[in-house]
Design a protein around this motif. Structure first.
Motif, short mmCIF file in Angstrom:
data_model
loop_
_atom_site.label_atom_id
_atom_site.label_comp_id
_atom_site.label_asym_id
_atom_site.label_seq_id
_atom_site.Cartn_x
_atom_site.Cartn_y
_atom_site.Cartn_z
N ALA A 43 0.74 -1.29 0.03
CA ALA A 43 0.01 -0.03 0.03
C ALA A 43 1.08 1.31 -0.06
N PHE A 44 2.05 1.01 0.30
CA PHE A 44 3.01 2.32 0.49
C PHE A 44 3.91 2.46 -0.86
N GLY A 45 3.82 1.58 -1.58
CA GLY A 45 4.87 1.56 -2.81
C GLY A 45 4.83 0.18 -3.57
N GLY A 46 6.07 0.29 -4.24
CA GLY A 46 6.27 -1.24 -4.97
C GLY A 46 6.99 -0.81 -6.12
N PRO A 47 7.24 -1.99 -6.77
CA PRO A 47 8.33 -2.00 -8.04
C PRO A 47 7.61 -0.99 -9.15
N CYS A 48 8.17 -0.90 -10.31
CA CYS A 48 7.76 -0.34 -11.27
C CYS A 48 6.33 -0.81 -11.73
N ARG A 49 5.43 0.00 -12.15
CA ARG A 49 4.19 -0.67 -12.45
C ARG A 49 4.05 -0.95 -14.13
N ARG A 50 5.17 -1.03 -14.47
CA ARG A 50 4.99 -1.61 -15.84
C ARG A 50 5.94 -3.01 -16.05
N CYS A 51 6.99 -2.96 -15.73
CA CYS A 51 7.79 -4.15 -15.59
C CYS A 51 7.66 -5.05 -14.57
N TRP A 52 7.22 -4.30 -13.40
CA TRP A 52 7.15 -5.07 -12.09
C TRP A 52 8.36 -5.87 -11.55
N ILE A 53 9.57 -5.18 -11.86
CA ILE A 53 10.63 -5.79 -11.37
C ILE A 53 11.75 -4.76 -10.94
N TYR A 54 11.95 -3.68 -11.53
CA TYR A 54 12.92 -2.70 -11.12
C TYR A 54 12.19 -1.53 -10.37
N PRO A 55 13.17 -0.80 -9.52
CA PRO A 55 12.52 0.16 -8.57
C PRO A 55 12.02 1.37 -9.43
N ARG A 56 11.05 2.08 -8.84
CA ARG A 56 10.62 3.25 -9.66
C ARG A 56 11.87 4.44 -9.38
N ILE A 57 11.60 5.45 -10.37
CA ILE A 57 12.71 6.40 -10.30
C ILE A 57 12.96 7.17 -8.79
N SER A 58 11.88 7.17 -8.37
CA SER A 58 11.74 7.87 -6.92
C SER A 58 10.60 7.32 -5.82
#
Length: 216
Positions: A43-58
């Motif tokens: 609920a507080f975040g997660g990985p990239c919403r497209r690849c679901w693997i790599y961290p978001r930019i921020s």
């Protein structure tokens, strides 16, 4: 961690496919994303919403994608009109055409993108008006030496139920089932969704052609 084909399978539309192909053409051998894995989905975040693997930019709530996916989506916005004028070829042949490699491909302004999967499979995206000329060049150059199947279909413009990656997986699945060993055949789909149930058009004789029939 992900291969080039893994990234292609994550494309939702033809514009994203073109953007990904062009990125890898400009950055050969450069693995995007690095080795860092994004945080687990919560609920507080997660990985990239497209690849679901790599961290978001921020970690800001407005940032949903990793660096690579953000760049692909930004490029795709500029390639929308180009993708609408393009056609995709997924080929499974006994030998790869030289028209996909080297200077011949690099100097072709109507070949928008290409990807060589292995020694027998390839993906090419080109202007739809270039298609017949490109096929004629293949036939003239190789004659009966090249055998297999070219699956030709338009890109997905807007993602609804299926993505561009889903269609590529279908094409890859069908090539082993239907590829002949004694000649070059064409399977032409007027819509990408026809790859889901190709037998319906095949029964009507509107799907599979000899290359000479298709060019006439």
């Amino acid at each position: 961690m992900l291969s080039e084909f893994d990234w292609l399978r994550r494309c939702d539309t033809g514009a994203e496919l073109l953007a990904t192909l062009q990125y890898f053409d400009e950055h050969p051998g450069l693995p995007p994303g690095g080795d860092e894995i994004g945080m687990p989905h919560s609920a507080f975040g997660g990985p990239c919403r497209r690849c679901w693997i790599y961290p978001r930019i921020s970690t800001d709530k407005g940032e949903l994608y990793c660096q690579f996916c953000s760049e692909i989506l930004a490029r795709a916005e500029k390639l929308y009109q180009l993708s609408r004028r393009s056609v995709i070829i997924w080929g499974f042949v006994n030998r790869l055409p030289k028209h996909l490699t080297g200077k011949v491909a690099e100097e072709d302004p109507l070949l928008f993108g290409r990807y060589v999967h292995d020694e027998n499979k390839f993906l090419a995206v080109m202007h739809r008006y270039r298609l017949k000329t490109w096929l004629k060049e293949i036939v003239i150059y190789y004659g009966s030496q090249i055998k297999g199947i070219f699956q030709i279909f338009p890109p997905i413009v807007y993602k609804k139920k299926l993505s561009m990656g889903d269609i590529l997986c279908r094409a890859s699945y069908h090539d082993v089932l239907f590829a002949p060993t004694d000649q070059l055949m064409i399977r032409f789909y007027s819509s990408p969704l026809q790859l889901i149930r190709p037998h319906l058009r095949d029964r009507e004789g509107m799907l599979t052609f000899q290359v000479s029939e298709f060019l006439n």
